[in-house]
Design an enzyme around this catalytic site. Structure first.
Site, PDB file in Angstrom:
ATOM      1  N   TYR A 291       0.853  -1.765   0.011  1.00 54.16           N
ATOM      2  CA  TYR A 291      -0.363  -0.170   0.178  1.00 54.16           C
ATOM      3  C   TYR A 291       0.983   0.976  -0.180  1.00 54.16           C
ATOM      4  O   TYR A 291       1.682   0.870   1.133  1.00 54.16           O
ATOM      5  CB  TYR A 291      -0.409  -0.216   1.466  1.00 54.16           C
ATOM      6  CG  TYR A 291      -1.773   1.009   1.777  1.00 54.16           C
ATOM      7  CD1 TYR A 291      -3.201   1.168   0.455  1.00 54.16           C
ATOM      8  CD2 TYR A 291      -1.360   2.427   2.519  1.00 54.16           C
ATOM      9  CE1 TYR A 291      -4.291   2.093   0.531  1.00 54.16           C
ATOM     10  CE2 TYR A 291      -2.562   3.280   2.456  1.00 54.16           C
ATOM     11  CZ  TYR A 291      -3.914   2.982   1.710  1.00 54.16           C
ATOM     12  OH  TYR A 291      -4.058   4.413   1.412  1.00 54.16           O
TER      13      TYR A 291
ATOM     14  N   ASP B   8       9.419   3.263  -0.634  1.00 53.70           N
ATOM     15  CA  ASP B   8       8.567   3.453   0.243  1.00 53.70           C
ATOM     16  C   ASP B   8       8.354   3.423   2.218  1.00 53.70           C
ATOM     17  O   ASP B   8       8.109   1.858   2.570  1.00 53.70           O
ATOM     18  CB  ASP B   8       6.812   2.737   0.063  1.00 53.70           C
ATOM     19  CG  ASP B   8       5.249   3.578   0.622  1.00 53.70           C
ATOM     20  OD1 ASP B   8       6.209   4.511   1.340  1.00 53.70           O
ATOM     21  OD2 ASP B   8       4.505   3.903   0.508  1.00 53.70           O
TER      22      ASP B   8
ATOM     23  N   LYS C 118       4.319   8.927   8.954  1.00 55.95           N
ATOM     24  CA  LYS C 118       4.140   7.870   9.842  1.00 55.95           C
ATOM     25  C   LYS C 118       5.541   8.527  11.609  1.00 55.95           C
ATOM     26  O   LYS C 118       4.884   8.941  11.868  1.00 55.95           O
ATOM     27  CB  LYS C 118       3.855   6.787  10.000  1.00 55.95           C
ATOM     28  CG  LYS C 118       3.322   6.295   8.841  1.00 55.95           C
ATOM     29  CD  LYS C 118       2.222   5.381   9.110  1.00 55.95           C
ATOM     30  CE  LYS C 118       1.101   5.297   7.748  1.00 55.95           C
ATOM     31  NZ  LYS C 118       0.265   4.586   8.146  1.00 55.95           N
TER      32      LYS C 118
HETATM   33  N1  PMP Z   1       2.918   3.824   2.402  1.00 52.85           N
HETATM   34  C1  PMP Z   1       2.683   3.138   2.866  1.00 52.85           C
HETATM   35  C2  PMP Z   1       3.528   2.119   2.895  1.00 52.85           C
HETATM   36  C3  PMP Z   1       1.744   3.378   4.413  1.00 52.85           C
HETATM   37  O1  PMP Z   1       1.593   2.162   4.852  1.00 52.85           O
HETATM   38  C4  PMP Z   1       0.750   4.123   4.156  1.00 52.85           C
HETATM   39  C5  PMP Z   1      -0.203   4.686   5.324  1.00 52.85           C
HETATM   40  N2  PMP Z   1      -0.431   3.075   6.091  1.00 52.85           N
HETATM   41  C6  PMP Z   1       0.854   5.538   3.021  1.00 52.85           C
HETATM   42  C7  PMP Z   1       1.802   5.351   1.960  1.00 52.85           C
HETATM   43  C8  PMP Z   1      -0.131   6.823   2.933  1.00 52.85           C
HETATM   44  O2  PMP Z   1       0.236   7.050   3.745  1.00 52.85           O
HETATM   45  P1  PMP Z   1      -0.975   8.334   4.034  1.00 52.85           P
HETATM   46  O3  PMP Z   1      -2.037   7.518   4.631  1.00 52.85           O
HETATM   47  O4  PMP Z   1      -0.309   9.040   5.467  1.00 52.85           O
HETATM   48  O5  PMP Z   1      -1.276   8.863   2.932  1.00 52.85           O
END
Ligand code: PMP
Length: 436
Positions: free
Chosen positions: A144, A247, A275
């Site tokens: 994701y 990511d 995060k």
């Molecule tokens: N990349 C990863 C690996 C994630 O786990 C997430 C959210 N869980 C995102 C991108 C998207 O982040 P956001 O919810 O802050 O848009």
């Protein structure tokens, strides 16, 4: 009986009158009787509107690395808020936060702050396309990367049994509303299948702008890369002139201070962070080294954001990273996580429940099946029903994991030894209840 007590129910009814389904993010909706409304958090705990306290292992899906309402972060943020936050100019706190970021993640030469994980993966993908002049992006099944159109394919929320042959994977669209044309720009592959990556690059490497990869599957049982997988991606990107994007939205500042790059010893061209770098405040970064990140130039490749680098966000990032730089929070998390992983495997082993503890102490998962999984496809065998029953029984006893096993247990540094012991006692009781 649902999880809502009488006051929580009252607040949820009220929430539904204004917010669609009573939530601001789809993943928070647990149905009419189980969706909770939270009053506050402190350290490793959250309280619902009925005053029920829970030890929190979701931590907002990962960000709250130090604990809810960390006093140092809160003080820095309060000071920043009172000093004005948004100037459409570079500000002192932003420079200091960027320097602190680079101290923690030394492979990064330059970065741009932003607000969310979605924003920074979107920027990274555009940057890779603009830099290479190519359009196709490779992602892995079960990963994701946020909610923008370019990456909403074959995410872990979909079905692991409808992905086609690994020789010809079917990109499963994760939402309506994504233009059909986008599908042609994405290739989805099984994680840990380097041969599949090599095959794809042999046939169309010249049109691939980037591989975007969560170095471990932070949105799918915390599955780890097999030996050679990440170095293989690095080699292939180098050979074909494609951009390697890690990511690190979940792994950054959690897997190690320097994130997955430090942990696995493989260096991407671009990294996306969010995060844990802000302990729950909306701050993110697209970061990199060399010519790729430097290609962000006016009139060439766009990146912008009214709130990017705002005073509150960067103050939260600096205070959080300063604390992480002492080494104490991640050491504490490692110790608590090891004890939990060992204790959980002991309880399940004693009861003869087939399982594998996946991931790392700071973000681990419990996979309920005989065979150990290595990619999203393998997770079809997981006993999701039993896992959810255990999770719900834990929540009713005051310990709050995510009841969808895809999402790992996240740990924060505020977790005490007593919290860990309580968690294991509750886990044992919950397993007994769910299997009785
Ligand atoms: N990349 C990863 C690996 C994630 O786990 C997430 C959210 N869980 C995102 C991108 C998207 O982040 P956001 O919810 O802050 O848009």
């Amino acid at each position: 009986m649902g999880l809502q007590g009488p006051k929580t129910k009252e607040w949820f009814d009220r929430a539904q009158k204004s917010l669609v389904l009573g939530v601001s993010s789809q993943f928070r909706y647990w149905g009419a009787e189980d969706t909770l409304v939270i009053e506050r958090g402190e350290g490793p705990y959250i309280w619902d509107m009925d005053g029920n306290r829970y030890i929190d292992y979701r931590l907002g899906f990962g960000p709250v690395i130090l604990g809810h309402g960390d006093p140092d972060v809160a003080a820095s943020v309060a000071e920043a808020a009172a000093a004005g936050t948004t100037f459409a100019l570079t500000q002192q706190r932003e420079v200091e936060a960027a320097e602190t970021f680079r101290k923690a993640v030394p492979w990064v030469e330059h970065l741009r702050f932003s607000n969310t994980g979605t924003e920074v993966t979107m920027h990274a993908v555009r940057l890779a396309r603009g830099y290479t002049g190519r359009e196709v992006v490779v992602k892995f099944e079960g990963q994701y990367h946020g909610v923008h159109d370019y990456v909403m394919f074959s995410t872990a929320g979909g079905s692991p049994t409808s992905l086609g042959s690994p020789y010809d994977p079917v990109p499963l669209q994760s939402s309506s509303g994504i233009p059909e044309a986008i599908r042609g720009l994405i290739r989805t592959l099984p994680f840990n299948d380097l041969e599949a990556v090599e095959r794809l690059f042999r046939s169309e490497g010249g049109s691939i702008a980037a591989i975007i990869v969560e170095p471990m599957l932070g949105n799918c049982f915390g599955l780890m890369p097999v030996d050679g997988f990440l170095p293989g991606l690095r080699r292939i990107c180098d050979e074909y002139g494609s951009v390697l994007i890690f990511d690190e939205v979940k792994t950054g500042f959690r897997l190690a201070l320097g994130g997955a790059q430090e942990y696995f010893g493989v260096t991407p061209d671009l990294g996306t962070f969010a995060k844990a770098m802000g302990n729950g405040f909306p701050v993110a970064a697209v970061a990199g080294r060399g010519p790729v990140i430097e290609a962000l130039q006016p009139g060439k490749i766009a990146q912008a954001g009214t709130y990017s680098g705002n005073g509150v966000a960067v103050a939260a990032a600096k205070a959080t990273i300063d604390h992480l730089l002492t080494g104490e929070p991640l050491a504490r998390i490692e110790k608590a996580g090891r004890t939990l992983m060992d204790g959980i495997t002991g309880v399940l082993g004693d009861r003869g429940i087939a399982h594998h503890i996946t991931g790392v102490p700071a973000m681990f998962s419990i996979f309920l099946a005989d065979e150990a999984p290595t990619d999203f496809r393998d997770t079809a065998g997981h006993d999701a029903e039993l896992y959810e029953a255990i999770g719900m029984a834990m929540i009713r006893r005051g310990v709050f994991p995510e009841v969808d096993g895809l999402e790992p247990y996240f740990l924060c540094a505020a977790l005490s030894d007593e919290d860990v012991t309580t968690t294991l006692t509750v886990f044992e009781e919950a397993v007994a209840e769910a299997t009785s």
